[in-house]
Design a protein around this motif. Structure first.
Motif, PDB file in Angstrom:
ATOM      1  N   ALA A  33       0.839  -1.247   0.023  1.00  0.00           N
ATOM      2  CA  ALA A  33       0.062   0.024   0.101  1.00  0.00           C
ATOM      3  C   ALA A  33       0.822   1.217  -0.145  1.00  0.00           C
ATOM      4  N   ARG A  34       1.835   1.251   0.634  1.00  0.00           N
ATOM      5  CA  ARG A  34       2.846   2.191   0.747  1.00  0.00           C
ATOM      6  C   ARG A  34       3.327   2.627  -0.479  1.00  0.00           C
ATOM      7  N   ASP A  35       3.959   1.388  -1.212  1.00  0.00           N
ATOM      8  CA  ASP A  35       4.495   1.635  -2.489  1.00  0.00           C
ATOM      9  C   ASP A  35       3.485   2.357  -3.511  1.00  0.00           C
ATOM     10  N   LEU A  36       2.283   1.723  -3.382  1.00  0.00           N
ATOM     11  CA  LEU A  36       1.333   2.168  -4.390  1.00  0.00           C
ATOM     12  C   LEU A  36       1.049   3.520  -4.200  1.00  0.00           C
ATOM     13  N   ASN A  37       0.808   4.082  -3.058  1.00  0.00           N
ATOM     14  CA  ASN A  37       0.475   5.519  -2.602  1.00  0.00           C
ATOM     15  C   ASN A  37       1.832   6.289  -3.170  1.00  0.00           C
ATOM     16  N   GLN A  38       3.034   5.903  -2.987  1.00  0.00           N
ATOM     17  CA  GLN A  38       4.173   6.647  -3.111  1.00  0.00           C
ATOM     18  C   GLN A  38       4.375   6.666  -4.790  1.00  0.00           C
ATOM     19  N   ASP A  39       4.240   5.557  -5.655  1.00  0.00           N
ATOM     20  CA  ASP A  39       4.308   5.540  -7.035  1.00  0.00           C
ATOM     21  C   ASP A  39       3.282   6.052  -7.854  1.00  0.00           C
ATOM     22  N   SER A  40       1.877   6.076  -7.260  1.00  0.00           N
ATOM     23  CA  SER A  40       0.919   6.392  -8.034  1.00  0.00           C
ATOM     24  C   SER A  40      -0.007   7.660  -7.605  1.00  0.00           C
ATOM     25  N   GLY A  41       0.114   7.656  -6.162  1.00  0.00           N
ATOM     26  CA  GLY A  41      -0.779   8.796  -5.432  1.00  0.00           C
ATOM     27  C   GLY A  41      -2.136   8.013  -5.285  1.00  0.00           C
ATOM     28  N   LEU A  42      -2.389   6.605  -5.625  1.00  0.00           N
ATOM     29  CA  LEU A  42      -3.400   5.901  -5.352  1.00  0.00           C
ATOM     30  C   LEU A  42      -3.650   5.328  -3.874  1.00  0.00           C
TER      31      LEU A  42
END
Length: 160
Positions: A33-42
């Protein structure tokens, strides 16, 4: 307590499995989830909705069907869709054929968001889960997941 009503305490092996699950799941989930938010803002919820709609015919689905498929309450989905609408990645439309229901539709911005996020998300899933386990461990994990999904009445693989 009578002997018949005594709890069935976990064995050492069962307790080890339970503790491993309780420790593993939130760590893996949080890292992805952290990667997803950092990578895409989602958020995870954004990605879940976008990925389902991205696979749907015409990038659209009845809101009631989406809630059922995702095992979310209509209220939870409605709040999530409101947040996503405010960012321009989905829109709600009346169903043209019956006028009773509503559909959610990916916008061009939403299509771009899921298209851009998917490769980064799969890389994160690989990094934090898939590439950490052996093929045999992955097979067992998949089998366990299917047993538990079936136990709770979730759609079987291939239906979601």
């Amino acid at each position: 307590m009578t002997p018949a009503s005594e709890p069935r305490w976990l064995t050492e092996a069962e307790q080890a499995a339970w503790f491993a699950w309780r420790r593993m799941f939130p760590l893996v989930d949080a890292a992805i989830a952290r990667d997803l938010n950092q990578d895409s803002g989602l958020s995870e919820a954004d990605y879940d909705v976008l990925s389902v709609l991205g696979s749907a015919d015409g990038h659209r689905m009845r809101i009631s069907a989406l809630a059922e498929l995702m095992h979310w309450s209509r209220s939870r989905l409605s709040h999530q869709l409101t947040r996503m609408e405010q960012r321009g990645i989905v829109r709600r439309e009346d169903v043209a054929t019956d006028g009773r229901g509503a559909e959610v539709v990916l916008t061009d911005t939403g299509v771009a968001a899921i298209t851009d996020a998917a490769p980064l998300h799969v890389a994160s899933v690989r990094r934090h889960l898939v590439d950490v386990l052996t093929p045999q461990q992955l097979q067992v994990l998949a089998e366990v997941g299917e047993v538990l999904r079936h136990r709770f009445g979730a759609p079987r693989k291939g239906r979601d």
